[in-house]
Design a protein around this motif. Sequence first.
Motif, PDB file in Angstrom:
ATOM      1  N   ALA A   1       1.559  12.053 -15.769  1.00 50.94           N
ATOM      2  CA  ALA A   1       2.803  12.012 -15.013  1.00 50.94           C
ATOM      3  C   ALA A   1       3.320  10.590 -14.971  1.00 50.94           C
ATOM      4  O   ALA A   1       2.534   9.641 -15.025  1.00 50.94           O
ATOM      5  CB  ALA A   1       2.554  12.504 -13.592  1.00 50.94           C
ATOM      6  N   PRO A   2       4.636  10.414 -14.832  1.00 45.86           N
ATOM      7  CA  PRO A   2       5.159   9.062 -14.601  1.00 45.86           C
ATOM      8  C   PRO A   2       4.579   8.504 -13.293  1.00 45.86           C
ATOM      9  O   PRO A   2       4.135   9.274 -12.438  1.00 45.86           O
ATOM     10  CB  PRO A   2       6.669   9.278 -14.486  1.00 45.86           C
ATOM     11  CG  PRO A   2       6.935  10.640 -15.004  1.00 45.86           C
ATOM     12  CD  PRO A   2       5.692  11.432 -14.833  1.00 45.86           C
ATOM     13  N   PRO A   3       4.589   7.174 -13.123  1.00 48.73           N
ATOM     14  CA  PRO A   3       3.813   6.555 -12.031  1.00 48.73           C
ATOM     15  C   PRO A   3       4.136   7.052 -10.622  1.00 48.73           C
ATOM     16  O   PRO A   3       3.208   7.308  -9.847  1.00 48.73           O
ATOM     17  CB  PRO A   3       4.138   5.066 -12.155  1.00 48.73           C
ATOM     18  CG  PRO A   3       4.736   4.876 -13.491  1.00 48.73           C
ATOM     19  CD  PRO A   3       5.225   6.181 -13.989  1.00 48.73           C
ATOM     20  N   VAL A   4       5.407   7.176 -10.271  1.00 48.34           N
ATOM     21  CA  VAL A   4       5.725   7.568  -8.894  1.00 48.34           C
ATOM     22  C   VAL A   4       5.329   9.025  -8.661  1.00 48.34           C
ATOM     23  O   VAL A   4       4.755   9.376  -7.625  1.00 48.34           O
ATOM     24  CB  VAL A   4       7.220   7.337  -8.569  1.00 48.34           C
ATOM     25  CG1 VAL A   4       7.507   7.709  -7.117  1.00 48.34           C
ATOM     26  CG2 VAL A   4       7.609   5.885  -8.833  1.00 48.34           C
TER      27      VAL A   4
ATOM     28  N   ARG B   1       2.343  13.401  -6.169  1.00 48.62           N
ATOM     29  CA  ARG B   1       1.540  14.616  -6.324  1.00 48.62           C
ATOM     30  C   ARG B   1       0.172  14.448  -5.670  1.00 48.62           C
ATOM     31  O   ARG B   1      -0.315  15.360  -5.011  1.00 48.62           O
ATOM     32  CB  ARG B   1       1.346  14.946  -7.797  1.00 48.62           C
ATOM     33  CG  ARG B   1       2.444  15.799  -8.346  1.00 48.62           C
ATOM     34  CD  ARG B   1       2.008  16.363  -9.686  1.00 48.62           C
ATOM     35  NE  ARG B   1       3.100  17.056 -10.325  1.00 48.62           N
ATOM     36  CZ  ARG B   1       3.216  17.162 -11.633  1.00 48.62           C
ATOM     37  NH1 ARG B   1       2.325  16.624 -12.441  1.00 48.62           N
ATOM     38  NH2 ARG B   1       4.226  17.832 -12.142  1.00 48.62           N
ATOM     39  N   SER B   2      -0.427  13.274  -5.841  1.00 44.36           N
ATOM     40  CA  SER B   2      -1.735  13.020  -5.218  1.00 44.36           C
ATOM     41  C   SER B   2      -1.619  13.092  -3.704  1.00 44.36           C
ATOM     42  O   SER B   2      -2.479  13.651  -3.037  1.00 44.36           O
ATOM     43  CB  SER B   2      -2.258  11.630  -5.603  1.00 44.36           C
ATOM     44  OG  SER B   2      -2.457  11.575  -6.979  1.00 44.36           O
ATOM     45  N   ALA B   3      -0.515  12.524  -3.191  1.00 47.87           N
ATOM     46  CA  ALA B   3      -0.319  12.510  -1.738  1.00 47.87           C
ATOM     47  C   ALA B   3      -0.152  13.933  -1.204  1.00 47.87           C
ATOM     48  O   ALA B   3      -0.608  14.242  -0.112  1.00 47.87           O
ATOM     49  CB  ALA B   3       0.897  11.660  -1.384  1.00 47.87           C
ATOM     50  N   LEU B   4       0.518  14.773  -1.980  1.00 50.51           N
ATOM     51  CA  LEU B   4       0.845  16.116  -1.478  1.00 50.51           C
ATOM     52  C   LEU B   4      -0.252  17.136  -1.738  1.00 50.51           C
ATOM     53  O   LEU B   4      -0.264  18.195  -1.116  1.00 50.51           O
ATOM     54  CB  LEU B   4       2.156  16.607  -2.113  1.00 50.51           C
ATOM     55  CG  LEU B   4       3.397  15.723  -1.929  1.00 50.51           C
ATOM     56  CD1 LEU B   4       4.630  16.427  -2.442  1.00 50.51           C
ATOM     57  CD2 LEU B   4       3.573  15.316  -0.474  1.00 50.51           C
ATOM     58  N   TYR B   5      -1.161  16.821  -2.660  1.00 50.95           N
ATOM     59  CA  TYR B   5      -2.089  17.849  -3.141  1.00 50.95           C
ATOM     60  C   TYR B   5      -2.876  18.509  -2.011  1.00 50.95           C
ATOM     61  O   TYR B   5      -3.046  19.716  -1.992  1.00 50.95           O
ATOM     62  CB  TYR B   5      -3.059  17.241  -4.157  1.00 50.95           C
ATOM     63  CG  TYR B   5      -3.924  18.282  -4.827  1.00 50.95           C
ATOM     64  CD1 TYR B   5      -3.371  19.139  -5.783  1.00 50.95           C
ATOM     65  CD2 TYR B   5      -5.266  18.440  -4.489  1.00 50.95           C
ATOM     66  CE1 TYR B   5      -4.133  20.119  -6.385  1.00 50.95           C
ATOM     67  CE2 TYR B   5      -6.041  19.428  -5.081  1.00 50.95           C
ATOM     68  CZ  TYR B   5      -5.466  20.258  -6.036  1.00 50.95           C
ATOM     69  OH  TYR B   5      -6.231  21.231  -6.624  1.00 50.95           O
TER      70      TYR B   5
ATOM     71  N   ARG C   1       2.253  22.801   0.488  1.00 52.33           N
ATOM     72  CA  ARG C   1       2.936  21.645  -0.092  1.00 52.33           C
ATOM     73  C   ARG C   1       4.148  22.083  -0.909  1.00 52.33           C
ATOM     74  O   ARG C   1       4.157  23.162  -1.502  1.00 52.33           O
ATOM     75  CB  ARG C   1       1.971  20.849  -0.969  1.00 52.33           C
ATOM     76  CG  ARG C   1       1.479  21.618  -2.177  1.00 52.33           C
ATOM     77  CD  ARG C   1       0.627  20.746  -3.096  1.00 52.33           C
ATOM     78  NE  ARG C   1       0.164  21.518  -4.231  1.00 52.33           N
ATOM     79  CZ  ARG C   1      -0.997  22.132  -4.290  1.00 52.33           C
ATOM     80  NH1 ARG C   1      -1.823  22.098  -3.271  1.00 52.33           N
ATOM     81  NH2 ARG C   1      -1.340  22.816  -5.369  1.00 52.33           N
ATOM     82  N   PRO C   2       5.185  21.232  -0.944  1.00 49.85           N
ATOM     83  CA  PRO C   2       6.351  21.579  -1.744  1.00 49.85           C
ATOM     84  C   PRO C   2       6.047  21.467  -3.241  1.00 49.85           C
ATOM     85  O   PRO C   2       5.140  20.744  -3.649  1.00 49.85           O
ATOM     86  CB  PRO C   2       7.387  20.536  -1.325  1.00 49.85           C
ATOM     87  CG  PRO C   2       6.629  19.419  -0.732  1.00 49.85           C
ATOM     88  CD  PRO C   2       5.341  19.977  -0.209  1.00 49.85           C
TER      89      PRO C   2
ATOM     90  N   PRO D   1       0.831  -1.195   0.000  1.00 51.09           N
ATOM     91  CA  PRO D   1       0.000   0.000   0.000  1.00 51.09           C
ATOM     92  C   PRO D   1       0.877   1.260   0.000  1.00 51.09           C
ATOM     93  O   PRO D   1       1.963   1.237   0.580  1.00 51.09           O
ATOM     94  CB  PRO D   1      -0.787  -0.113   1.313  1.00 51.09           C
ATOM     95  CG  PRO D   1       0.064  -0.958   2.210  1.00 51.09           C
ATOM     96  CD  PRO D   1       0.741  -1.930   1.304  1.00 51.09           C
ATOM     97  N   PHE D   2       0.399   2.317  -0.655  1.00 49.06           N
ATOM     98  CA  PHE D   2       1.212   3.527  -0.751  1.00 49.06           C
ATOM     99  C   PHE D   2       1.191   4.267   0.592  1.00 49.06           C
ATOM    100  O   PHE D   2       0.116   4.529   1.139  1.00 49.06           O
ATOM    101  CB  PHE D   2       0.696   4.441  -1.866  1.00 49.06           C
ATOM    102  CG  PHE D   2       1.658   5.555  -2.169  1.00 49.06           C
ATOM    103  CD1 PHE D   2       2.701   5.357  -3.058  1.00 49.06           C
ATOM    104  CD2 PHE D   2       1.556   6.792  -1.529  1.00 49.06           C
ATOM    105  CE1 PHE D   2       3.612   6.368  -3.319  1.00 49.06           C
ATOM    106  CE2 PHE D   2       2.471   7.807  -1.784  1.00 49.06           C
ATOM    107  CZ  PHE D   2       3.505   7.596  -2.682  1.00 49.06           C
TER     108      PHE D   2
END
Lengths: 391, 185
Positions: free
Chosen positions: A328-331, A336-340, A345-346, A299-300
């Motif tokens: 976007a590339p997979p990682v 980006r989803s995690a940080l949105y 956010r950076p 899990p992420f």
Amino acid sequence: MAHRVGMEVSIAISHAVQMCRAEAIAAYPITPQTHIVEHLSSMVANGELDAEFVNVESEHSAMSTCIGMSATGARTYTATSSQGLALMNEILFITSALRLPIVMTVANRALSGPLSIWNDHGDIMAARDIGWIQIFVENGQEAFDHSVMAFKIAENHQVLLPTIINLDGFILSHVVEAMEFPDQELVDKFLPPYHPRYSLDPAKPVTMGAFAMPEVYTECKMGHQMALTGAYEHILQVWKEWGDLTGRHYQPVEKYRTEGAKTLLLTMGCLSEVAEVAVDEMRESGLEVGLLKLRMWRPFPFADLRSAVAGAKHVIVCDRALSLGGAAPPVLAEVRSALYAMRGRPQTSSFVIGLGGRDIAPNAFKEIVAQALEEAQQKPTQEYHIFGVRG
Amino acid sequence: MIEIRFHGRGGQGAVTSVELLALAAINEGKFAQGFPSFGPERRGAPVLAFCRVDDRHIRLRCKISNPDVVVVLDPSLIRIQNPPADLKEGGIIVLNTPKTPAEVRQEYGFKHTLALVDANKVAREVLGVPIVNTTMMGALIRATGVVKLESVEHPLKERFGPLAVKNFNALKAAFEQTVIEERRS
């Protein structure tokens, strides 16, 4: 007492599987994974491992056979790469939906075409959503450790999910290097025999792999999703237990020299250690750069990632696969989803590196950081860069 | 850290050499990597193999592009690959040749330190076949001291079984016969 060995990493993984007393293996050889199952096959033939080794005609059959064997309650292992993983694809989803704790090593290799036997993460990224636990390792020791821990995680009755250990093909799988092997007694103590919750037994018939009407399919998928996200805490528990026994502790997102770093590189797999060397050199020259190493891919680890980037202004994500035609590339897409939703956010930059075996030395990461920092001053013109591409 | 690059041809055993060296170094308590230049194996085609030895865990996963030492198993590769092109300033060329240092310098214009041995001759005499990989390890060890001679004995036994003794003898003979000439400024 643990003992130090020098060995090709592939062979070390086969020893880990032997020490875990795997009972059933079905595999089809494919470069660069071949040495692992070749060696296991010898061990079984020589009576050094008491397991059923089934030679099959394809990876589709390998995983199908593993399902059958695991369903009877046997501790089951296989390994593959690239086209082999792709050929398994439809069975991979069934394995996880059946909640069978099969452990598989994927020696990561580029997908055709053009045909390439060399390393990148294209194979596993194409199998991202198969519902398995997916872990990445950086060196031979980690490959050994995580191969052992994978069985314990997968077989936990609160988890019961198949698990993939990803290691970079050739640049890690084929290197002779130093590792520490634990004693058999320690592995036996850590990993007791597998007791299935349900198994195929004529005396107690059950149905496995039934079809689902629209009334229950959604609930089954919801259950699978909850099992996979819920596996997180059990994974950490197993890692802690192993860490307490061996002194080698692992985290979902590992930090390297991140103190005071405004800029963070983020990598996965064995190029993470190459990036460490680059970070050391950049720190020496006064650049406040740190490194995040993403170990747990599924899990992420959303919360770990958010806490790891706190305080940073800029995260430079290095992917080893493309999402052709995608955003976007997979990682990067996950990061980006995690940080949105994060306040403050950076900024993110994205570089695709090391496709199809392209050599990556520490200087590559220094060039990436320099380019990302320069572009951070301007308006970004590209969603992502393919590093070093000629054109 | 010392970085060594072997230049050979498919079938000459360059990959075996770097693996044995890495194992010898690890047996001494050091850290090491031995790995091939990955690709389809083809007998007779030029191949590279790499060895790193250090006192701490090695974090590099790239090819060796700025070696401390190049070991050339087949002198015909010099014209094709120019092995010392990216050798470090104070680096060493370990070469399989019947020629003298003066002849080698004149022929190829090498400025680096040379370690020369007629490995074909040693291998024919001791092993009975002109397979020079273990022989050239003797020259490399003489030139660099990267591992102790005796540290190679155990990995050789594990790899070659009954043939290990002959290989170790060839390695020792090459160690004795290697001619070293310091770099010319």
